[in-house]
Scaffold this motif. Structure first.
Motif: not given
Length: 91
Positions: A18-29
């Protein structure tokens, strides 16, 4: 990990899916720097705040340099996670 409303948890060195998904969602671009989390803490608010202890690695200059950083993300009750702050940690 104990969750206290309004308070931060201790850092957890096992990054959850879940934490990995949140971080990726926030800084993916985000371009120019890659952030690799080594630990995270959470704070329950209207949603959840995340503080990620990361190793930042520059991707646009050679040689690539690394530095420690705290990456703060807010995940609202509904909607996407978003970056709120990146703080470089200096000695």
């Amino acid at each position: 990990m104990t969750q206290i409303v309004g308070g931060w948890t201790e850092f957890d060195y096992e990054i959850t899916a879940e934490a990995k998904t949140v971080l990726k969602e926030a800084i993916g671009n985000l371009v120019g720097v890659q952030y690799t989390p080594t630990a995270f803490a959470t704070q329950v608010v209207a949603g959840t705040n995340y503080a990620f202890l990361c190793t930042g690695t520059t991707t646009y200059i050679t040689p690539h340099t690394q530095f420690p950083a705290l990456v703060y993300v807010h995940k609202p009750l509904s909607g996407d996670a978003h970056l709120t702050e990146i703080r470089h940690i200096k000695p």
